[in-house]
Design a protein around this motif. Structure first.
Motif, PDB file in Angstrom:
ATOM      1  N   SER A 112      46.116 -18.897  79.722  1.00  0.00           N
ATOM      2  CA  SER A 112      45.829 -17.492  79.396  1.00  0.00           C
ATOM      3  C   SER A 112      46.345 -16.944  77.875  1.00  0.00           C
ATOM      4  CB  SER A 112      45.626 -16.290  80.502  1.00  0.00           C
ATOM      5  OG  SER A 112      44.976 -17.058  81.589  1.00  0.00           O
ATOM      6  N   LYS A 140      41.568 -13.233  87.553  1.00  0.00           N
ATOM      7  CA  LYS A 140      40.859 -15.043  86.965  1.00  0.00           C
ATOM      8  C   LYS A 140      41.932 -15.757  88.300  1.00  0.00           C
ATOM      9  CE  LYS A 140      39.540 -13.920  82.795  1.00  0.00           C
ATOM     10  NZ  LYS A 140      39.009 -14.448  80.492  1.00  0.00           N
ATOM     11  N   LYS A 191      41.191 -15.732  91.637  1.00  0.00           N
ATOM     12  CA  LYS A 191      39.912 -16.108  92.220  1.00  0.00           C
ATOM     13  C   LYS A 191      39.757 -18.318  91.688  1.00  0.00           C
ATOM     14  CE  LYS A 191      37.184 -12.049  90.583  1.00  0.00           C
ATOM     15  NZ  LYS A 191      36.224 -11.735  89.604  1.00  0.00           N
ATOM     16  N   GLN A 212      40.504 -19.380  88.565  1.00  0.00           N
ATOM     17  CA  GLN A 212      40.058 -19.703  87.553  1.00  0.00           C
ATOM     18  C   GLN A 212      41.213 -19.859  86.314  1.00  0.00           C
ATOM     19  OE1 GLN A 212      37.104 -16.421  86.756  1.00  0.00           O
ATOM     20  NE2 GLN A 212      36.276 -17.237  88.410  1.00  0.00           N
ATOM     21  N   GLY A 213      41.363 -20.843  85.896  1.00  0.00           N
ATOM     22  CA  GLY A 213      42.051 -21.560  84.682  1.00  0.00           C
ATOM     23  C   GLY A 213      43.382 -21.817  85.654  1.00  0.00           C
ATOM     24  N   GLY A 239      47.261 -21.730  89.692  1.00  0.00           N
ATOM     25  CA  GLY A 239      47.708 -21.039  88.556  1.00  0.00           C
ATOM     26  C   GLY A 239      49.260 -21.208  87.601  1.00  0.00           C
TER      27      GLY A 239
END
Length: 389
Positions: free
Chosen positions: A209, A198, A201, A203-204, A358
């Motif tokens: 997480s 993720k 990409k 994402q977040g 990230g």
């Protein structure tokens, strides 16, 4: 579309025109496959390996018929005869059985499949909230990594801890029960794989997480501060005296890590040279002797993780590549300069810009610390120097 299993011949041995031995290598669904064949296929051995998922398999066959098979997958060891499973045993339960006496009285077992950063964040940010939510009074912490005990000493000095052999990473269930005691794994290997995919990409972020994996919202987090013992303080101050470090102008420099690309020697030389000209006293946190001698007068000393954290807490600036050590330093009242070099991923390095997004340290600190993040570029040293007088 289903991935096809394909082989290429790695090496072959012939005798009188007969293929006496042939070895094939291939990949299938992320697994490394090795197939060895003797006497033109009369009998052979096939091995499969998927390290990130803790999967291993070895199969012996005669004339293409599987006779015997041994495997390790999802935390279990299995044995099969003629393709029929005859025995299955839990790797972790077998290991915990050896420590049954030490587990007596526990009401929860935390099994730690974590590197330095993840472990610090669990112990400092998530543990108290998880224990309160799950009504845990007598936890036991189980690890297969020796350096974890340095963080245990800082964050849970009175807790019961156990060191076992390295099997935790091979378990896929994040919750299970052992002898009636609830167990939680922090974190499973599949969690790391899914999170990295993720983050690749864009994402977040990794901290979110981690908190989502343990089922905690940001409002539920509760800080568990580090505790520096008097023994630790005396030992580090002895090092400070031996190295003649100036605590009024001290910089803690960590230019290398196993999890990401280190700074080049010439970059360290340029950074240290300019900082010393500005009157700063520099401690180099490194295990490499060639790095320690890069600048005349450079000082370093072997430190454990908890000793390094305490010394960093006494500094005015921390300059470090984005490794797990920075997670363990983020709550210190010290200005932190984060160098986001490419980070090691599953099969390739994660680019600096994705690392900065990230693994943003500002998502870790409850109160926004003085954090200066940098994307790793050719002028990285001049960028850092512009923020330090």
């Amino acid at each position: 579309m289903r991935e096809r299993l394909s082989f290429h011949c790695y090496k072959s041995c012939q005798f009188l025109g007969i293929n006496f031995y042939t070895c094939f290598l291939g990949r299938f669904a992320g697994e490394e496959v090795r197939k060895e064949v003797w006497l033109g296929g009369l009998f052979g051995i096939e091995k499969r390996l998927d390290p990130p998922r803790g999967k291993r398999m070895k199969k012996f066959y005669i004339a293409s018929c599987p006779i015997w098979e041994w495997g390790k997958q999802a935390g279990y060891k299995t044995y099969s005869v003629l393709s029929k499973e005859v025995l299955r045993s839990s790797l972790l339960s077998s290991m915990l059985n050896k420590y049954r006496f030490q587990l007596t009285g526990a009401d929860h077992i935390y099994l730690l499949n974590s590197n330095l950063g993840e472990l610090y964040l669990f112990l400092s940010c998530f543990l108290l909230a998880m224990m309160k939510r799950d009504n845990v009074q007598k936890p036991v912490f189980v690890t297969d990594r020796k350096y974890h005990f340095a963080l245990f000493r800082l964050l849970i000095p009175q807790a019961k801890t156990i060191k076992i052999d390295k099997v935790i990473s091979e378990v896929v269930d994040k919750h299970f029960v052992f002898e009636g005691i609830p167990c939680t794994i922090l974190y499973t290997s599949s969690f790391f794989i899914d999170s990295w995919k993720k983050l690749l990409k864009g994402q977040g972020n990794f901290f979110d997480s981690l908190s989502q994996e343990v089922g905690l919202a940001p409002s539920e987090l509760e800080l568990n501060p580090v505790r520096f013992s008097e023994t630790l303080r005396r030992k580090v101050h002895q090092v400070i005296g031996d190295l003649h470090l100036n605590l009024e102008r001290l910089i803690f420099l960590a230019p290398e890590a196993n999890s990401c690309r280190s700074l080049h020697k010439k970059e360290v030389f340029e950074l240290v040279k300019n900082l010393k000209e500005k009157g700063w006293s520099i401690f180099l946190n490194t295990a490499k002797s060639d790095m320690q001698n890069i600048v005349p007068g450079m000082v370093s000393s072997p430190l454990s993780v908890d000793e390094a954290i305490y010394l960093a807490s006494l500094s005015k600036h921390i300059i470090a590549v984005r490794s797990g050590l920075l997670d363990a330093l983020v709550h210190l009242p010290v200005t932190i300069h984060v160098i986001n070099t490419p980070m090691k991923g599953l099969h390739a390095y994660i680019p600096s810009d994705l690392v900065a997004k990230g693994w943003d340290l500002n998502t870790v600190a409850f109160k926004k610390a003085h954090i200066f993040p940098y994307i790793y570029t050719q002028d990285i040293i001049s960028q850092i120097l512009s923020h330090i007088d």
